[in-house]
Design an enzyme around this catalytic site. Structure first.
Site, PDB file in Angstrom:
ATOM      1  N   LYS A 206       0.839  -1.205   0.000  1.00 31.98           N
ATOM      2  CA  LYS A 206       0.000   0.000   0.000  1.00 31.98           C
ATOM      3  C   LYS A 206       0.878   1.261   0.000  1.00 31.98           C
ATOM      4  CE  LYS A 206      -3.337   2.656   2.581  1.00 31.98           C
ATOM      5  NZ  LYS A 206      -4.217   2.798   3.715  1.00 31.98           N
ATOM      6  N   GLU A 212      10.794  -4.433   4.115  1.00 30.17           N
ATOM      7  CA  GLU A 212      10.933  -5.845   3.745  1.00 30.17           C
ATOM      8  C   GLU A 212      10.624  -6.035   2.256  1.00 30.17           C
ATOM      9  OE1 GLU A 212       9.259  -4.578   6.248  1.00 30.17           O
ATOM     10  OE2 GLU A 212       9.361  -5.846   8.049  1.00 30.17           O
ATOM     11  N   GLY A 266      -4.606  -1.571   5.120  1.00 26.92           N
ATOM     12  CA  GLY A 266      -3.764  -2.715   4.728  1.00 26.92           C
ATOM     13  C   GLY A 266      -4.390  -4.057   5.069  1.00 26.92           C
ATOM     14  N   ARG A 267      -4.875  -4.194   6.293  1.00 29.62           N
ATOM     15  CA  ARG A 267      -5.419  -5.497   6.712  1.00 29.62           C
ATOM     16  C   ARG A 267      -6.846  -5.721   6.209  1.00 29.62           C
ATOM     17  NH1 ARG A 267      -4.127  -2.043  10.489  1.00 29.62           N
ATOM     18  NH2 ARG A 267      -5.699  -1.091  11.840  1.00 29.62           N
ATOM     19  N   GLU A 352      -4.055  -5.844  15.192  1.00 31.07           N
ATOM     20  CA  GLU A 352      -3.554  -4.575  14.658  1.00 31.07           C
ATOM     21  C   GLU A 352      -4.658  -3.518  14.716  1.00 31.07           C
ATOM     22  OE1 GLU A 352      -0.108  -4.374  11.628  1.00 31.07           O
ATOM     23  OE2 GLU A 352      -1.884  -3.956  10.443  1.00 31.07           O
ATOM     24  N   HIS A 383      -3.016 -32.442  19.088  1.00 31.47           N
ATOM     25  CA  HIS A 383      -1.805 -33.171  19.471  1.00 31.47           C
ATOM     26  C   HIS A 383      -0.688 -32.210  19.841  1.00 31.47           C
ATOM     27  CE1 HIS A 383      -3.666 -36.905  18.049  1.00 31.47           C
ATOM     28  NE2 HIS A 383      -4.245 -36.097  17.173  1.00 31.47           N
ATOM     29  N   LYS A 493       9.998  -0.052  13.759  1.00 33.03           N
ATOM     30  CA  LYS A 493      10.550   0.153  12.404  1.00 33.03           C
ATOM     31  C   LYS A 493      11.597   1.262  12.430  1.00 33.03           C
ATOM     32  CE  LYS A 493       6.270  -0.914   9.888  1.00 33.03           C
ATOM     33  NZ  LYS A 493       5.238  -0.388   9.018  1.00 33.03           N
TER      34      LYS A 493
HETATM   35  O1  F6P Z   1       2.768  -4.008   9.865  1.00 27.69           O
HETATM   36  C1  F6P Z   1       2.241  -2.771   9.623  1.00 27.69           C
HETATM   37  C2  F6P Z   1       1.675  -2.632   8.272  1.00 27.69           C
HETATM   38  O2  F6P Z   1       1.578  -1.270   8.116  1.00 27.69           O
HETATM   39  C3  F6P Z   1       0.321  -3.324   8.045  1.00 27.69           C
HETATM   40  O3  F6P Z   1      -0.754  -2.589   8.510  1.00 27.69           O
HETATM   41  C4  F6P Z   1       0.322  -3.510   6.571  1.00 27.69           C
HETATM   42  O4  F6P Z   1      -0.619  -4.453   6.161  1.00 27.69           O
HETATM   43  C5  F6P Z   1       1.744  -3.948   6.343  1.00 27.69           C
HETATM   44  O5  F6P Z   1       2.508  -3.162   7.244  1.00 27.69           O
HETATM   45  C6  F6P Z   1       2.270  -3.796   4.952  1.00 27.69           C
HETATM   46  O6  F6P Z   1       2.186  -2.469   4.530  1.00 27.69           O
HETATM   47  P1  F6P Z   1       2.298  -2.081   3.011  1.00 27.69           P
HETATM   48  O7  F6P Z   1       1.178  -2.716   2.279  1.00 27.69           O
HETATM   49  O8  F6P Z   1       2.232  -0.585   2.993  1.00 27.69           O
HETATM   50  O9  F6P Z   1       3.625  -2.583   2.524  1.00 27.69           O
END
Ligand code: F6P
Length: 530
Positions: A206, A212, A266-267, A352, A383, A493
Site C-alpha cells: 500500500k 521488507e 492494509g489489513r 492490529e 496433538h 521500524k
Molecule cells: O505491519 C504494519 C503494516 O503497516 C500493516 O498494517 C500492513 O498491512 C503492512 O505493514 C504492509 O504495509 P504495506 O502494504 O504498505 O507494505
C-alpha cells in the site's frame, strides 16, 4: 447516548458477569431446552452455534444495550457511508465499498468513488486474465508459469489465505508463491528455483515504503536483470500500491502499476488490487465470487436486527470475555487445512485494529481490550496445545470451524474430521469428572463457538472474512477505539532503521541505546559485518 449512559450500561453488564461468574453452561442448557436453536444463526453461507457460552438472555440483552449506548448502529452506518471514521488519519475505511456492486453512488469528498473501484477491479481482472491466458508474457514472449507476490502483512496474509483455502479452484498452469519477510532464506530459495523468463513478480505494498518488500523487490529485480537484462526485467514486475508516485520513482512504468485508494486499510485490502495474486491463481470470476460473499455479509451486518446479527453478536462476545471476564486470549481453530492461515489473518485483523490502550480521542482506556488471538489447524492442535485448553488454569474462549461436505474420494476422513471438531467443543463444555485420578479431571464449562461451512468456495470464504472484519469493528466501537490506524508498529521500524545503519558501520549522531541493546548490538556487529 452520553458517556454516563455508556458507563451505566457497562456497569449493568459487569453485574451480569458477577451473577454468572459461577454459572454452569450445562445448567443453562437444562433450564432452556430451546437454547441450542436460539443461540444459533444461519447467515449467508455460515451456520454458527454460539450456545456454548457463559451467557444467558439477560446478559445478552445487557450487551445489546451496551452496543446501543456505544452508538454502534450510528458508527456502522458511518462506516458504510464513507465518513472519515479513521479519525487519527482523517479518512474513511471503505473496504465495504470494494465489494458493493450496487449502482448507488458513494460520495467521498464530493466524488463518487464507485467508478474508481470498478476501474481498479477491471484492471485486476484484465491483468489476471491476460496472465492466465498467456496474453501477458515475459520479455522473451514466454508465458508466465510462475507468479511471486512480494508483500507483507495485509499485502500478504489475505491473498495467501485465499489461495490456500481455494486451491481446488486454482489454475494448474500457474504456480503462485509469496515472499514476505526480509529474512534472505525464502527469497534466495525462490530465486534459485524459478525460471526468470517465465516468472512474474507482483510487488504489493500500500505504502510502497515497507522495507521488507522493497529489499525483496530490489534483490529480485537485480536477479532478473542479471539474467534477462535491465529493460527486459521490467516486463516481469507489476506494482500494486496506493502510492504510485513512489513505485514510479523506484523504476515501475505507469502501465505496470495498479493503484488502489488510500482509504483501503492494509489489513482490509484483500478486496482491492491487493487481491491480484488470488485473481491470477483463481481467475477473475472466482475473485468476484469472493467479493460477492463478503458483500452478502456486509448486507447482513448493515441490516439484520442486532439480536440476530452474526458479526455483531460475535463482537459482543469478544468484549464480554476480554473486558468483563478477563479472558486474555481467544483461539481460532479451523478443522480444515485450507484455513490453516485463518488464525494469523484474524490475528492481524483483530490485534492490529484493536490492540490499543487509548480511545478515539486519545484518552486512556481502563478496561481490558483486544485479547491475544492465536490458533492453528485444530486437528494438529489436538496433538499440540489442546491439553492446555482442557486442563490449563486459564479459560480460553475457542472458535472451531469445519466444512460439512462429503469427500467421496477418501471415504471416512471428512466424517472423522467433523466428529473430532464437534467432540472437542463438547469436551470443553462437559468436561470429565474423575474421582480417583485428579490428573484426568477436565473441568469443562469452557466456552466455544462452532462455525460450520458448507464447503470452501470463494463465496463462503468472502462471507467468513467479512464476518471477522465486522466483528472486529463491533468490538472496537464498544471499546471506543479507532480500529483503522496502527501507530504501534512504527516505533520498532524506526529503531530498526537506526540499528541497520549502525550495523552498516555508520555512526548515527544523537543515538544512545539502552545497555542491553548496546551489548546485543556489539555481539551481533562482529558477526553480521559492518
Ligand atoms: O505491519 C504494519 C503494516 O503497516 C500493516 O498494517 C500492513 O498491512 C503492512 O505493514 C504492509 O504495509 P504495506 O502494504 O504498505 O507494505
Amino acid at each position: 447516548m452520553s458517556t454516563s449512559d455508556m458507563q451505566a450500561q457497562w456497569q449493568a453488564v459487569a453485574a451480569h458477569q458477577a451473577r454468572l461468574a459461577d454459572c454452569r453452561m450445562l445448567d443453562l442448557f437444562a433450564d432452556d431446552p430451546g437454547r441450542a436453536a436460539r443461540y444459533s444463526l444461519d447467515v449467508a453461507d455460515l451456520h454458527v452455534d454460539f450456545s456454548k457460552h457463559l451467557l444467558d438472555d439477560a446478559a445478552l440483552h445487557g450487551l445489546l444495550a451496551l452496543a446501543q449506548a456505544a452508538e454502534l448502529p450510528r458508527w456502522r452506518d458511518a462506516l458504510f457511508a464513507g465518513d472519515a471514521i479513521n479519525n487519527t488519519e482523517g479518512r474513511p475505511a471503505l473496504h465495504t465499498a470494494l465489494r458493493d456492486r450496487s449502482a448507488t453512488p458513494l460520495w467521498v469528498d464530493g466524488v463518487d468513488i464507485k467508478p474508481t473501484v470498478a476501474a481498479m477491479h477491471r484492471q485486476v481482472a484484465e491483468l489476471a486474465s491476460a496472465v492466465r491466458e498467456g496474453r501477458r508474457t515475459g520479455a522473451s514472449g514466454q508465458r508466465f508459469t510462475r507468479v511471486v507476490n512480494l508483500g507483507i502483512g495485509g499485502s500478504y496474509w489475505g491473498p495467501a489465505l485465499a489461495l490456500e483455502a481455494l486451491h481446488t479452484f486454482s489454475s494448474s498452469q500457474l504456480r503462485v508463491d509469496f515472499v514476505s519477510t526480509v529474512d534472505p532464506a525464502p527469497l534466495r530459495r525462490l530465486l534459485a528455483d524459478c525460471d526468470a523468463a517465465s516468472t512474474l513478480f507482483l510487488v504489493s505494498s500500500k505504502s510502497f515504503g515497507t522495507t521488507e518488500t522493497l529489499y525483496n523487490y530490489q534483490a529480485a529485480r537485480a536477479h532478473l536483470a542479471a539474467r534477462l537484462g535491465l529493460d527486459a526485467a521490467s516486463r516481469h514486475f507489476v506494482a500494486v500500491t496506493a502510492n504510485p508516485g513512489k513505485a514510479q520513482a523506484l523504476g515501475f512504468a505507469p502501465d505496470s502499476i495498479i493503484t488502489f485508494p488510500e482509504w483501503v486499510g492494509g489489513r482490509y485490502s484483500l478486496w482491492s488490487a491487493i487481491g491480484l495474486p488470488a485473481a491470477i491463481a483463481l481467475g477473475a470470476d472466482n475473485f468476484a465470487g469472493l467479493l460477492a460473499g463478503a458483500a452478502a455479509m456486509d448486507e447482513h451486518f448493515s441490516s439484520a436486527e442486532p439480536a440476530r446479527n452474526l458479526p455483531l453478536l460475535l463482537g459482543l462476545l469478544d468484549v464480554w470475555y476480554a473486558s468483563f471476564w478477563g479472558f486474555g486470549s481467544r483461539a481460532v481453530l479451523p478443522y480444515d487445512q485450507g484455513l490453516r492461515l485463518l488464525p494469523t489473518y484474524v490475528q492481524q485483523l483483530m490485534m492490529e485494529s484493536n490492540g490499543k490502550g487509548v480511545d478515539r480521542a486519545g484518552q486512556p482506556l481502563h478496561e481490558a481490550t483486544c485479547p491475544v488471538i492465536w490458533g492453528g489447524n485444530g486437528n494438529d492442535g489436538e496433538h499440540t496445545f489442546y491439553q492446555l485448553l482442557h486442563q490449563g488454569p486459564a479459560t480460553i474462549p475457542t472458535e472451531f470451524l469445519v466444512c460439512a461436505q462429503p469427500d467421496l474420494d477418501l471415504p471416512g476422513h471428512r466424517q472423522r474430521l467433523v466428529a473430532q471438531c464437534l467432540a472437542q467443543a463438547e469436551a470443553l463444555l462437559t468436561g470429565a469428572a474423575s474421582l480417583d485420578n485428579p490428573h484426568a479431571r477436565c473441568p469443562g464449562n469452557r466456552p466455544s463457538t462452532v462455525m460450520v461451512l458448507p464447503a470452501l468456495t470463494p463465496h463462503t470464504l468472502g462471507t467468513l472474512l467479512a464476518c471477522h472484519e465486522h466483528r472486529t469493528f463491533t468490538s472496537a466501537m464498544l471499546w471506543r477505539i479507532n480500529p483503522f490506524d496502527q501507530f504501534g508498529v512504527e516505533l520498532g521500524k524506526r529503531l530498526a532503521g537506526t540499528l541497520e545503519r549502525e550495523l552498516g558501520g555508520e555512526t548515527v549522531p544523537g543515538v544512545a541505546h539502552d545497555a542491553s541493546t548496546a551489548a546485543l548490538f556489539d555481539y551481533c556487529r562482529s558477526r553480521v559485518g559492518g
